[in-house]
Every structure is written in structure tokens, then in C-alpha cells.
Design an enzyme around this catalytic site. Structure first.
Site, PDB file in Angstrom:
ATOM      1  N   TYR A 155      16.126   9.482  20.352  1.00 51.94           N
ATOM      2  CA  TYR A 155      15.353   8.289  20.684  1.00 51.94           C
ATOM      3  C   TYR A 155      14.713   7.672  19.460  1.00 51.94           C
ATOM      4  CZ  TYR A 155      16.482   9.549  25.350  1.00 51.94           C
ATOM      5  OH  TYR A 155      17.195   9.847  26.463  1.00 51.94           O
TER       6      TYR A 155
ATOM      7  N   SER B 173      10.169  13.214   3.899  1.00 54.94           N
ATOM      8  CA  SER B 173      10.177  11.763   3.753  1.00 54.94           C
ATOM      9  C   SER B 173       9.906  11.079   5.088  1.00 54.94           C
ATOM     10  CB  SER B 173      11.535  11.333   3.190  1.00 54.94           C
ATOM     11  OG  SER B 173      11.752   9.969   3.404  1.00 54.94           O
ATOM     12  N   SER B 174      10.567  11.568   6.147  1.00 57.62           N
ATOM     13  CA  SER B 174      10.373  10.950   7.465  1.00 57.62           C
ATOM     14  C   SER B 174       8.948  11.108   7.955  1.00 57.62           C
ATOM     15  CB  SER B 174      11.298  11.592   8.492  1.00 57.62           C
ATOM     16  OG  SER B 174      12.616  11.254   8.242  1.00 57.62           O
TER      17      SER B 174
ATOM     18  N   HIS C 210      16.676  16.064  20.650  1.00 54.28           N
ATOM     19  CA  HIS C 210      16.700  14.997  21.643  1.00 54.28           C
ATOM     20  C   HIS C 210      15.707  13.881  21.326  1.00 54.28           C
ATOM     21  CE1 HIS C 210      18.743  13.116  24.799  1.00 54.28           C
ATOM     22  NE2 HIS C 210      17.586  12.567  25.089  1.00 54.28           N
TER      23      HIS C 210
ATOM     24  N   HIS D 138      19.728  19.572  28.248  1.00 51.01           N
ATOM     25  CA  HIS D 138      20.960  18.967  28.789  1.00 51.01           C
ATOM     26  C   HIS D 138      22.087  18.994  27.762  1.00 51.01           C
ATOM     27  CE1 HIS D 138      19.506  14.670  27.522  1.00 51.01           C
ATOM     28  NE2 HIS D 138      20.208  15.221  26.578  1.00 51.01           N
ATOM     29  N   HIS D 139      21.759  19.349  26.517  1.00 46.84           N
ATOM     30  CA  HIS D 139      22.818  19.576  25.525  1.00 46.84           C
ATOM     31  C   HIS D 139      23.386  20.987  25.654  1.00 46.84           C
ATOM     32  CE1 HIS D 139      21.834  15.910  23.209  1.00 46.84           C
ATOM     33  NE2 HIS D 139      20.619  16.152  23.633  1.00 46.84           N
TER      34      HIS D 139
ATOM     35  N   GLU E   4      14.885  13.096  18.491  1.00 48.96           N
ATOM     36  CA  GLU E   4      15.564  12.458  17.353  1.00 48.96           C
ATOM     37  C   GLU E   4      16.522  11.356  17.826  1.00 48.96           C
ATOM     38  OE1 GLU E   4      15.460  12.568  14.126  1.00 48.96           O
ATOM     39  OE2 GLU E   4      17.367  11.592  13.626  1.00 48.96           O
TER      40      GLU E   4
ATOM     41  N   ARG F 175      36.027  18.147  20.960  1.00 47.23           N
ATOM     42  CA  ARG F 175      35.615  17.446  19.759  1.00 47.23           C
ATOM     43  C   ARG F 175      35.745  18.378  18.551  1.00 47.23           C
ATOM     44  NH1 ARG F 175      29.022  17.378  20.276  1.00 47.23           N
ATOM     45  NH2 ARG F 175      29.208  16.284  18.304  1.00 47.23           N
TER      46      ARG F 175
ATOM     47  N   HIS G 118      29.685  13.463   7.715  1.00 44.34           N
ATOM     48  CA  HIS G 118      29.634  12.150   8.368  1.00 44.34           C
ATOM     49  C   HIS G 118      28.411  12.080   9.285  1.00 44.34           C
ATOM     50  CE1 HIS G 118      30.568   8.725  10.913  1.00 44.34           C
ATOM     51  NE2 HIS G 118      30.594   9.520  11.967  1.00 44.34           N
TER      52      HIS G 118
ATOM     53  N   THR H 101      15.079   3.142  31.023  1.00 44.21           N
ATOM     54  CA  THR H 101      16.121   2.488  30.229  1.00 44.21           C
ATOM     55  C   THR H 101      16.675   1.295  30.992  1.00 44.21           C
ATOM     56  OG1 THR H 101      16.645   4.699  29.438  1.00 44.21           O
ATOM     57  CG2 THR H 101      18.145   2.940  28.819  1.00 44.21           C
TER      58      THR H 101
ATOM     59  N   ASP I  56      -0.180  -5.019   3.110  1.00 50.06           N
ATOM     60  CA  ASP I  56       0.835  -4.065   2.660  1.00 50.06           C
ATOM     61  C   ASP I  56       0.802  -2.905   3.644  1.00 50.06           C
ATOM     62  OD1 ASP I  56       2.483  -2.172   1.139  1.00 50.06           O
ATOM     63  OD2 ASP I  56       2.134  -3.526  -0.558  1.00 50.06           O
TER      64      ASP I  56
ATOM     65  N   SER J 105      14.314  -6.918  21.375  1.00 49.00           N
ATOM     66  CA  SER J 105      13.261  -7.609  22.133  1.00 49.00           C
ATOM     67  C   SER J 105      12.629  -8.742  21.337  1.00 49.00           C
ATOM     68  CB  SER J 105      12.162  -6.623  22.553  1.00 49.00           C
ATOM     69  OG  SER J 105      12.716  -5.567  23.284  1.00 49.00           O
TER      70      SER J 105
ATOM     71  N   TRP K 235      27.075  18.606  12.543  1.00 44.92           N
ATOM     72  CA  TRP K 235      25.728  18.119  12.188  1.00 44.92           C
ATOM     73  C   TRP K 235      24.663  18.850  12.993  1.00 44.92           C
ATOM     74  CZ3 TRP K 235      21.581  15.582  14.553  1.00 44.92           C
ATOM     75  CH2 TRP K 235      21.770  15.211  15.888  1.00 44.92           C
TER      76      TRP K 235
ATOM     77  N   LYS L 226      14.437  -1.724  30.815  1.00 43.32           N
ATOM     78  CA  LYS L 226      14.573  -2.489  29.581  1.00 43.32           C
ATOM     79  C   LYS L 226      15.740  -3.458  29.665  1.00 43.32           C
ATOM     80  CE  LYS L 226      12.315   0.280  26.185  1.00 43.32           C
ATOM     81  NZ  LYS L 226      11.641  -0.872  25.590  1.00 43.32           N
TER      82      LYS L 226
END
Ligand SMILES: [Cu+2]
Lengths: 543, 371
Positions: free
Chosen positions: A271, A183-184, A267, A316-317, A269, A464, A90, A342, A119, A282, A155, A345
Site C-alpha cells: 500500500y 532512507s525511507s 503487505h 493472505h500471501h 509495503e 512463477r 528486477h 478500494t 521547504d 485524485s 524479491w 475510491k
């Protein structure tokens, strides 16, 4: 609320110049070859969007298996081995298969249209980056059928659970992640090249729409961190197949090194999955508030500071892995700092609404709920930043609630807002507002029923990634499961709405929304296959 | 700094009172240590800060949505920046964050000071149970889930402490500073008891520190918090906190029992006693992976019933159990089980479920190998 929408602009007064003629240059392949060989940014954008929608449903079904098992305590439907595969798949499918490709799809469609380019800069590369994805994810999904099952280590695939203790299919998981990563990276290179080289004459960087800006910054993040992911999974591959001990303590390796590397990728990732959402919102809020975006420049600077800070907060993880005190303090402070850009925004969006002339089309409803629910996810993020308190929050459902708030009503609502917003440009028809409102309200209620109770179950002590739980968590889990099924079913309304819009509906003019100002609204609706073959006249709009 | 801390404590205890009605399974427990209370008040302080910010921000937002609707005839203004407002809404959050960072730093410093501990407990995570060793006291034991599988599978009614009960709880004294040394034999686990506000990863090859000084006797329950494989949900933690003198008595009894077991190493054991003891050890240590009937779970966990390779090679069987198999989930048990337990479980595996080797491995043989 939205029953008395204003009259939409009519076809007659939409005489804005089209960027180019929609004539065909040569015989185009038909059927499957048309899609396999296409180098057109609009077609590739559509492929990305369809692919991510399919992945969204597959990842969603896995989530529903999880929620069904968690509906009540005890093991009813699946065994723990399979449950772990479901939570892992998932996460992987949603992150790498649904959210990221959907943003790339929107970028493919909209970045050339918003900067006035004919293009993408590298059309063949574009084709290749897309077609890597179906191969990668078919391989990833096929691991579920292999002996020992698919990835079952979450994950975040922490070693050594994902190396020494992993099922044999892990090597295929690594290969598929490598392909998705390539690909990314290629997609990101293409987007940067397009934005930097193909802007309409006269469009300075600070004239670009925010969706383009946020994607430019996101693309740099991708190029910076996807190689780290590639490195870490290659080290796993070596540990599993070639007898190295990068992460194997018995051979002198370091399992904590894995986490540092993973989160140095992970991290930013996070964002990568939210910055383009900021760009979409926006665009939508000023359109339906009929008022220029408040603080354009500060939006750009805030996005850039979030991106830079994202490289300084990874641990922080890892507040409970036993970091030294100075490291805990450093990462606590840097993480708290992210609240400032943040916050800027969110304040800017609200200042844009203030003294506007607001209507509530479906795209706007999703964008507004993004602002509220993403902010709630931001609040729990701020709580998680407080390192001492994180000793209680870490690895509980409180964290699950937090990141689902920023990802589902955050990233995914923004994508849906973008789809409702740009559908008239893509199809030439307005989406069905009634259907859209049903989809919106069902989604908003479903999402909150699912994820809000998780704050409580987490604080009350539920870890979790468990297939079964103690009795005091039963009520919260039951509500979450009901909400999840409601959210899941309501996405069928989304699919129906999109199909309906593709097949027909009220005709949209070039400038489909009265308050929309960016370049994409100067080409006809639906946008012809080729646009801006000669660069458009660009007059900066007041930002 | 001291002032802001005092303010925070005051505010924290006020909020703690105000929200005590919430703390019934909806909120973080206040817990039974100084640290847990400090963490709780940090949690409630930041929570209320978020609530206040949320009310202001969403208040302005919903006011705007209502007041400036087009359907009410709102005409849009055209302003799009205002430097002073932007400076203000950058500066105010910064001040709030500094105010929050100060008390958080103070608490973190206290949490990171395990000095002057009166008791050291080594906590070792294993798939899927906890092993506790009272360092220097010659007492150690394994603590596994005691909720029967029949309750998990719904064949029997779930009792009050479903999934939160163990065969042997960790016993700790009240009022003494206890230092935990956390490590793991296999994958990463995380030892977490919410009421003690201790959560620390147990990582193979690392020894992490944490500490606790429990203030009230009682039973405190927790769970493994880091995904560690199949039975991650089934490795709970139970701490029984008792008065210091009761703890000393308990420890003395355990030391005597350990000494008695150690003396059993030298004597000759009969097949029946080995099988009986072996079944017990197998059930609590081996059965989660190799299954109660020895059928295993291929490809990761080989079957033991009818495993010719092992049955024909006693030395290899002993080696695998004592030293583990590197590159696989099979851990080394030489440090976790005593010679009697090792001999018994190997004997059991060689003579149960239709295995008929007839070997009775003696504790003294294992003892010799361990030296
Ligand atoms: Cu564990």
C-alpha cells in the site's frame, strides 16, 4: 480524442500571487557540489525523480532479460542461476529503487508547494536520505559481479533459500537494504514533520489536497513497517554470519516465522506503493473534469481504512504454508474487506467524471487508464482473496499478472500522470502533447499485451519464477515478451518528452491547468528555487 | 447458509458449463476431485461477479467520458457529495462479499479435514526432486525430471510432455482418500498438481497435511510452485492414478523389490556392480549440483573430481553423504537412500572422473553406521 484540447490559460491572466521572491541568499556551490550539498526540496525532489528513472530503466532491462529468455520454451540466452538473479534484482530494484523513490521525489517537490511551506521541515536530513540511495543501490548492483552472483532468491527472499542456501553476496544485499530502509524512514519522518508543522495558516487537515493526505498516511505506514524489514534482514544476517538459527529448522529455527515477519512488512509495503498514486489521481481527475473531487472526506477515510487493514491481512500471501483453518478464515475475511474502501475510491473518481467537462491531456489519459487497469488488478486481487481458490492461484503467473496490474498501470502510470501534470510547474513549459499521446498509447497497449496473457498462463498452471516452461504455455509467453519489449521501448518516448519539456516548449503560466485549484498553482511556473518564504493566504476550496 | 451454498453450486455448475469452451489451457482446470470442482466453481463465481461489476463501473465511466466531453460542449456541474449514494455503494459490495465468503468458508473446511485417510504418503521436497514414502508400507522412491537436457538446450526436439515427465511417477489409487504429509530436506518447495487442486508448501522442520480422493484414473502433471533455487523449473510431479486393485498389485510388487534390495546389504559387492549402481544414483541425486562430471559449481557446490580432502579421508566422505553439512546446501542422505545406494554412490564418487582411491565401500559397512 485529444486533438482538440481547450486553449490553455495564457500568461496574461495568470496573475495569481507568487508565494515568494526568487532571489538568491548567498553564493551557491556549483556543479557536482550543488547537487551533493543541496538542502532545497525542489532540487532534492529532482534528484529523487532522476534516480528513480535510472533505476526504472535498470530494473526494466533486467525484466527484458527475463522476458527474452521466456520468449520461447527451452534455455536460450541465460542459465537458471542468472535468470533467478534477474527476477530477484528486477523486483528489488523496481520496488525499492524505482517506485518508492519516485513517490518520495514527487512528495519532495509537491508537498511543500501544496501545503504552502517554504521547504521540507528537515532539509539536511532530506539531503542525507536521498544520498543513501545511490550508495545502497550501487552496492546492490555490484553483487551481480561477486563470486556466486547476486541475490537469486526472489524479491521476497524466503529463508532458508536466502540464508543457508544463499550466495556469499547476501550479506551485501542485507546491508544495501538496510540503507534503503533508513532512507525511507528518514524520508517519512521528514514528510510527516512537514505536513503537521508547516501548513499555511488556516489550512486544516481536512483542507489538505489528497496527495498530501495519502502521503501523510503512507509515511506512517513506512515508519511502522520498515523497522520490521530491518529486523528480519538482521536476523538473516545473524543466521548467515553468526551461527544463529532463527530460520534454520536444523537448529530449531522456523522458516515460516520469516514469512510472517516479511509479509507483516510486505503487505503495508504494497500500500505504500499505491496510496500516493491514489493522491495523484485524485488531483488530476478533478482538474481535467473541471469539477471538485467527489467525496473528499470519504477518500480520506477510505485511505486511512486501507492503511489500517493493511496490518491485518499479511497472511493472505501464505494461504498454502499450512496455516490453521481459523487463520485462513480470518485472513480471507479481512482481505475481502479491503475491496470496500478500494471500491469507494474508484466510485468517487467516476462520480467526479460524471457531469464534468472533460478534456484528455496526457496526464488525464494516464490517470484514466490508471482507474481502469488498477481496478482490473483489484478484481484479480479479490479473486486471490478467496482462500480455497488461492490454493490454485498461489505462486502462479496469475499472481504475477495481478501485482503487475496494480504496480505498472497502477503505481507507475500514476507517477507518469503526476509528471505530465506537474511538468509545467517544474519547467515552466507544457509537455509536448503529441509525444505524450504516443507514449501513452504505446504504454497502454504494451502493458496489456505483457500482463493480460499472464492471467491465462497462470490459470493454466504456469508457476512463477521459472526460466523454462512446458509447451502449453508457449503462446502466452510469446505475446507477453512482445508486449514487454514494446512497453520498454516506449519509455524512451517518456524520457524524450521530459527532456524536451525541460529544454523548451510552450510557456506555462502559474496556473497551468484551467481546472487546477491547489496552492502549487499560485506560484510562478517554473517554480522559483524558493517559494512561500512568507506563508501564503489560504482560503479553503470546497472539498 | 445451506441455501446460499446450494445456490452457489447451481450457479457454479451452470457457469462451469457455459465456460467449458474456455477450459482448454486458458482457464483453471476443473480437475478430478470433489474439492477441485468446488474450487473451480468458486473461481468462476467470483470471476463472473467481477465481470458484472466491471461492466457496470466501466460502463458508467466510459459513458461519462463520452457524454461529458468538453469538446461536446459539456458544462461541469458542481456537486461533490451525496450521502445516500455513498452508503449504497459501500453496502452493496459488502453484501456481495458476504455472499462470496459463505461458500468459500464451506469449501475451506472440507479441504482442512484429512481425517479417515486410507493411505498416507510422505512427500519430501529436495533440491530438485521429490521423494515419496508410502508410510507403513516399506515402499519409497525418488522421482526426478526425465526430460533430457538436450531438449532443454534445444539440441533435440521437445516432446509433448516437455519438463513434465519424471522417471518414477507417484502411483495413487482411485476412490480412496489419500493423506499427504509434506516436508522438505532443504529449502521450501511446494507440491502442486492442478487437476487434484492440491498445492501445499513443503517446509524443512514442518510437516504439512493435505489430502485427495481422485475420481478418475489417469496421468496428472504438476510442478514445484515455490522458488527453490537453480532448478526450480525442473522438478515436476507426475501422479499416475489407477484403480484400487491395480494399485494393490503395484504396491505388493514394490514391496517385494524393496525386500530383495534389503537382502543385498549383507553380501559382498564387487567394484563393477557398485560403480554401475553408483553412477545411476549419482545421476539422479547428485549431478544437479555437483555436475555430471563431478566439477561442481563453486563457491556453493564443491567439485568432487580431484577433491583431495575427500579422497584422503574416507570416513569424512561417508559422514558428509550420510549426515550432510550443516550451514550448507549439502543435505543428509541417510533417510533418503538405502545402504546399497549410499555405498554405491560413495564408491562411484571415489573412483570416477579420474579419482583413483580404489575404495569399494560395502553396503554392510554403511548399514553398521546407520544402526
Ligand atoms: Cu522446488
Amino acid at each position: 480524442m485529444a486533438s482538440n484540447l481547450p486553449p490553455k490559460p495564457t500568461l496574461e491572466h495568470s496573475t495569481a500571487a507568487s508565494g515568494g521572491l526568487a532571489h538568491e541568499h548567498h553564493e551557491r556551490p556549483r556543479g557536482i557540489w550543488r547537487w551533493l550539498l543541496t538542502t532545497n526540496h525542489k532540487e532534492i525532489g529532482t534528484l529523487y525523480l532522476v534516480f528513480s528513472l535510472v533505476m526504472f530503466f535498470i530494473g526494466g532491462i533486467f525484466a527484458l532479460v527475463v522476458r527474452a529468455e521466456l520468449f520461447q520454451p527451452g534455455l536460450q540466452l541465460v542459465q537458471p542461476e542468472f535468470f533467478n538473479q534477474m527476477t530477484t534484482m528486477h523486483g528489488l530494484i523496481m520496488v525499492f529503487g524505482a517506485v518508492m523513490p519516485s513517490f518520495v521525489g514527487l512528495a519532495n517537490w509537491m508537498v511543500p508547494l501544496q501545503v504552502g511551506a517554504p521547504d521540507m521541515a528537515l532539509p539536511r536530513l532530506n539531503n542525507f536520505s536521498f544520498w543513501l540511495l545511490p550508495v545502497a543501490f550501487t552496492l546492490l548492483l555490484s553483487t551481480l559481479l561477486m563470486p556466486g552472483g547476486g541475490p537469486d532468491f526472489g524479491w521476497t527472499f524466503y529463508a532458508p533459500l536466502s540464508t543457508t542456501y544463499a550466495p556469499p553476496s547476501t550479506t551485501f544485499f542485507i546491508l544495501s537494504l538496510h540503507m534503503a530502509g533508513i532512507s525511507s524512514i528518514l524520508g517519512a519522518i521528514n514528510i510527516i514533520a512537514t505536513i503537521l508543522n508547516l501548513r499555511a495558516p488556516g489550512m486544516r487537515l481536512m483542507d489538505m489536497p489528497l496527495f498530501v493526505w495519502t502521503w501523510l498516511i503512507t509515511a506512517f505506514l513506512l515508519i511502522a513497517v520498515m523497522p520490521i524489514l530491518a529486523g528480519v534482514i538482521t536476523m538473516m544476517l545473524m543466521d548467515i554470519n553468526f551461527g544463529t538459527s532463527f530460520f534454520n529448522a536444523a537448529g530449531g529455527g522456523d522458516p515460516v516465522l520469516f514469512q510472517h515477519l516479511f509479509w507483516f512488512f510486505g503487505h503495508p509495503e504494497v500500500y505504500i506503493m499505491i496510496l500516493p498514486a491514489f493522491g495523484i489521481v485524485s488531483a488530476i481527475i478533478p482538474t481535467f473534469a473541471r469539477k471538485p473531487l467527489f467525496g473528499y472526506a470519504s477518500m480520506v477515510y477510505a485511505t486511512a481504512s486501507i492503511a489500517i487493514l493493511s496490518f491485518l491481512v499479511w497472511a493472505h500471501h501464505m494461504f498454502v504454508v499450512g496455516l490453521p483453518l481459523v487463520a485462513e478464515l480470518f485472513f480471507m475475511f479481512t482481505t475481502m474487506l479491503i475491496a470496500i474502501p478500494t471500491g469507494v475510491k474508484v466510485f468517487n473518481w467516476i462520480a467526479t467524471l460524471f457531469r464534468g467537462s472533460i478534456t484528455f491531456e496526457t496526464a488525464m489519459l494516464f490517470a484514466l487508464s490508471f482507474v481502469v487497469l488498477f481496478t482490473i488488478g483489484g478484481f484479480s486481487g479479490l479473486m486471490l482473496a478467496i482462500a480455497p481458490a488461492d490454493f490454485q492461484y498461489h505462486d502462479t503467473y496469475f499472481v504475477v499478472a495481478h501485482f503487475h496490474y496494480v504496480l505498472v498501470p497502477g503505481a507507475i502510470f500514476a507517477v507518469m500522470a503526476g509528471v505530465y501534470y506537474w511538468l509545467p510547474k517544474w519547467t515552466g513549459h507544457y509537455p509536448d502533447e503529441r509525444l505524450g499521446r504516443w507514449h501513452f498509447w504505446m504504454s497502454v497497449i504494451g502493458v496489456n499485451l505483457t500482463f493480460f496473457p499472464m492471467h491465462f498462463s497462470g490459470l493454466a498452471g504456469m508457476p512463477r519464477r521459472i526460466p523454462d516452461y512446458a509447451l502449453q504455455f508457449a503462446d502466452f509467453n510469446m505475446v507477453s515478451s512482445v508486449g514487454a519489449f514494446m512497453f520498454g521501448v516506449s519509455q524512451l518516448l517518456f524520457v524524450w518528452g521530459v527532456i524536451k519539456c525541460v529544454r523548451g516548449g510552450e510557456k506555462a503560466p502559474a496556473k497551468a491547468w484551467e481546472g487546477a485549484e491547489d496552492l502549487e498553482w499560485s506560484v510562478p511556473s517554473p517554480a522559483p528555487l524558493h517559494t512561500f518564504e512568507t506563508p501564503p493566504e489560504f482560503t479553503p476550496i470546497t472539498h | 447458509m445451506r441455501k446460499s451454498l446450494a445456490w452457489m453450486m447451481g450457479a457454479g455448475s451452470f457457469l462451469g458449463l457455459a465456460s467449458s469452451t474456455l477450459a482448454n489451457g486458458w482457464n483453471m482446470p476443473v480437475g478430478v476431485t470433489d474439492v477441485s470442482r468446488e474450487i473451480y466453481s468458486l473461481h468462476m463465481t467470483i470471476f463472473w461477479i467481477c465481470v458484472v461489476i466491471g461492466i457496470v463501473v466501466f460502463g458508467v465511466m466510459f459513458y461519462s467520458l463520452f457524454r461529458y466531453r468538453r469538446s461536446r460542449g459539456a458544462k461541469s456541474a458542481n456537486f461533490h457529495e451525496n450521502t445516500s449514494v455513498e452508503v449504497v455503494w459501500t453496502a452493496i459490495p459488502l453484501l456481495i462479499l458476504v455472499g462470496m465468503a459463505l461458500p468459500a468458508t464451506a469449501t475451506l473446511k472440507r479441504m482442512y479435514d484429512p481425517s479417515e485417510a486410507e493411505l498416507d504418503v510422505m512427500v519430501t521436497g529436495q533440491q530438485w526432486r521429490w521423494h515419496y514414502e508410502y508410510l507403513g508400507e516399506d515402499v519409497s522412491f525418488t522421482s526426478s525430471l526425465s526430460t533430457p537436457r538436450s531438449q532443454v538446450n534445444g539440441e533435440e526436439e521437445k516432446d509433448e510432455n516437455y519438463l513434465l515427465d519424471v522417471d518414477e511417477p507417484l502411483v495413487l489409487p482411485v476412490g480412496r482418500k489419500v493423506r499427504f504429509l509434506m516436508t522438505s530436506d532443504d529449502v521450501i518447495h511446494s507440491w502442486w498438481v492442478p487437476d487434484l487442486a492440491v498445492k501445499q508448501d513443503s517446509i524443512p522442520g514442518f510437516v504439512n497435511e493435505n489430502w485427495v480422493r481422485i475420481e478418475e484414473p489417469g496421468i496428472y502433471r504438476g510442478q514445484c510452485a515455490e522458488l527453490c533455487g537453480k532448478d526450480h523449473a525442473f522438478m515436476p510431479i507426475v501422479v499416475r492414478a489407477v484403480e484400487a486393485d491395480e494399485f494393490d498389485t503395484w504396491l505388493a510388487e514394490r514391496q517385494e523389490a524393496a525386500a530383495a534390495e534389503a537382502s543385498g546389504v549383507d553380501r559382498e559387492w564387487g567394484m563393477d556392480e557398485l560403480m554401475e549402481r553408483g553412477e545411476q544414483v549419482y545421476g539422479s541425486i547428485c549431478a544437479t549440483c555437483h555436475q555430471p562430471d563431478g566439477s561442481g559449481a563453486e563457491p556453493t557446490f564443491p567439485a568432487l573430481a580431484g577433491n583431495e580432502a575427500l579422497l584422503n579421508d574416507l570416513d569424512r566422505h561417508i559422514d558428509v553423504v550420510l549426515n550432510g553439512v550443516s550451514g550448507t546446501p549439502m543435505a543428509a542422505y541417510r533417510g533418503n537412500l538405502n545402504p546399497v545406494e549410499l555405498a554405491a554412490v560413495i564408491t562411484y564418487e571415489r573412483n570416477a572422473w579420474g579419482n583413483e582411491s580404489g575404495d569399494a565401500v560395502q553396503p554392510s559397512e554403511i548399514q553398521a553406521l546407520l544402526e
